[in-house]
Design an enzyme around this catalytic site. Sequence first.
Site, PDB file in Angstrom:
ATOM      1  N   CYS A 108      15.663 -18.129  -4.015  1.00 38.84           N
ATOM      2  CA  CYS A 108      16.475 -17.442  -4.181  1.00 38.84           C
ATOM      3  C   CYS A 108      17.056 -17.556  -5.881  1.00 38.84           C
ATOM      4  CB  CYS A 108      17.779 -17.938  -3.284  1.00 38.84           C
ATOM      5  SG  CYS A 108      19.531 -16.734  -3.493  1.00 38.84           S
ATOM      6  N   CYS A 111      21.087 -17.161  -6.446  1.00 39.96           N
ATOM      7  CA  CYS A 111      22.085 -18.224  -6.054  1.00 39.96           C
ATOM      8  C   CYS A 111      21.152 -19.256  -4.990  1.00 39.96           C
ATOM      9  CB  CYS A 111      22.821 -17.600  -4.948  1.00 39.96           C
ATOM     10  SG  CYS A 111      24.456 -18.455  -4.654  1.00 39.96           S
ATOM     11  N   SER A 112      21.373 -19.507  -3.778  1.00 43.15           N
ATOM     12  CA  SER A 112      20.976 -20.694  -3.051  1.00 43.15           C
ATOM     13  C   SER A 112      20.548 -20.377  -1.733  1.00 43.15           C
ATOM     14  CB  SER A 112      21.998 -21.608  -3.051  1.00 43.15           C
ATOM     15  OG  SER A 112      23.079 -21.161  -2.744  1.00 43.15           O
ATOM     16  N   CYS A 113      20.313 -18.873  -1.386  1.00 44.97           N
ATOM     17  CA  CYS A 113      20.104 -18.531   0.104  1.00 44.97           C
ATOM     18  C   CYS A 113      18.797 -19.467   0.705  1.00 44.97           C
ATOM     19  CB  CYS A 113      19.809 -17.129   0.096  1.00 44.97           C
ATOM     20  SG  CYS A 113      21.231 -16.198  -0.459  1.00 44.97           S
TER      21      CYS A 113
END
Lengths: 208, 227
Positions: A108, A111-113
């Site tokens: 991702c 971000c951090s999906c």
Amino acid sequence: MSEAHSGEHHHETEPYAALRTKALESLLVEKGLVSSDAIDALVQAYEQDIGPLNGAKVVARAWVDPAYKQRLIVKGTEAIAELGFGGSQGAEIVVLENTPAVHNMVVCTLCSCYPWPVLGLPPTWYKSHAYRARAVIEPRAVLRELGLALDDSVEVRVWDSTADVRYMVLPRRPKGSEGLAEAELASLVSRDSMIGVAEAGPPSGVGQ
Amino acid sequence: MNGVHDLGGMHGFGPVVREDDEPVFHEAWEGRIFALMSLMGQHPGLFHPGGFRFRLESIDPPRYLSSSYYEKWMMVLEQALVEKGIVTADELAARTDHVREHADFKLPRREDPKLVELIRLAALTRYPPHREVGVAPRFATGDRVRARNNINPAGHTRLPRYVRGRRGTIDRVHGVHDFQDAIPPGTKAQPQPVYCVRFDANELWGESAEPRESVYVDMWESYLEPA
């Protein structure tokens, strides 16, 4: 800072983040906006219940049950739900099958999906600036650093989870695992193999 | 926004460092912040759609790059609480001082078993992103598309810079999902078809592309034009 818990150094305070978090939690509890047991329950859920062992069970089932594997590839979310997994940050999960010819890995960049219901919360390296920056432009170099050297003949597919779909990799079943039962197979499936930066592990301590 | 968070393809960040047997939370406070954010995220009006992500992206770039993941969550939670008047900056500062000065500070406890049950359910409940609104997808699998190049939204967007202006192929049609980009306050996100678009690495990175690589990016329809 490491002395924070030493009784003889009671003037040393905890790190700022720990102090600040206590301040926030106490204010929000006093204002009746959060409850302590709900906080405990969330921490416990992601520390103990919702983690890569869930995904490992999905992978092991796919290895032993070709019909399940087919459903998993075509309709990942529904097939994962058959094993009782699904929910927050995984309302729609697409499963990507690694083969001798194609290697998938997930990132991702923004971000951090990450597919929480099957893998839990993401590890620090997955959220790191280095991984987010590099996975899309030099995936083979990143994989080599992480110990996975792919032959140049293998196609690399990098999946950048930018929207609401979450991705999970179905790693290849390790050679030599033919006789293993489903639960033993699940123990070979690491978190990183389901992100696509490792292979599923070789059988160890089982059979010969 | 064209922010520092939009990292895809950037150089200079060094090796990917992986910790063996990493705990879910390294410190207890990280778990508490995670939970506080998850709970307050449900608080009406604290974060409008996309607001959490936009606040993260708006952190001063040097701080963004030098803070840990949950430090950023804490900054964003504090900022939203103070801005919405739920907690004042003064009471937060005073309480932080109080906690610092009282090593025996005990957190107040409030129990709400019904909420705990709701939390467990919510964590395990799927809220599918699909919207049945009769919007027909403009593109089909196999269509050639180009990611729009001439847009630089100042608010939250899910269109990474590294694909803007690049040509790709529709790999699959995910369905119709709510748009997640910033929208004017008080308006409702309009659902749009979402596609997974395959980009050849050569198209993205030119001569420096690695061999036999492609990148798949999920994109709302308004990011795309026919190519």
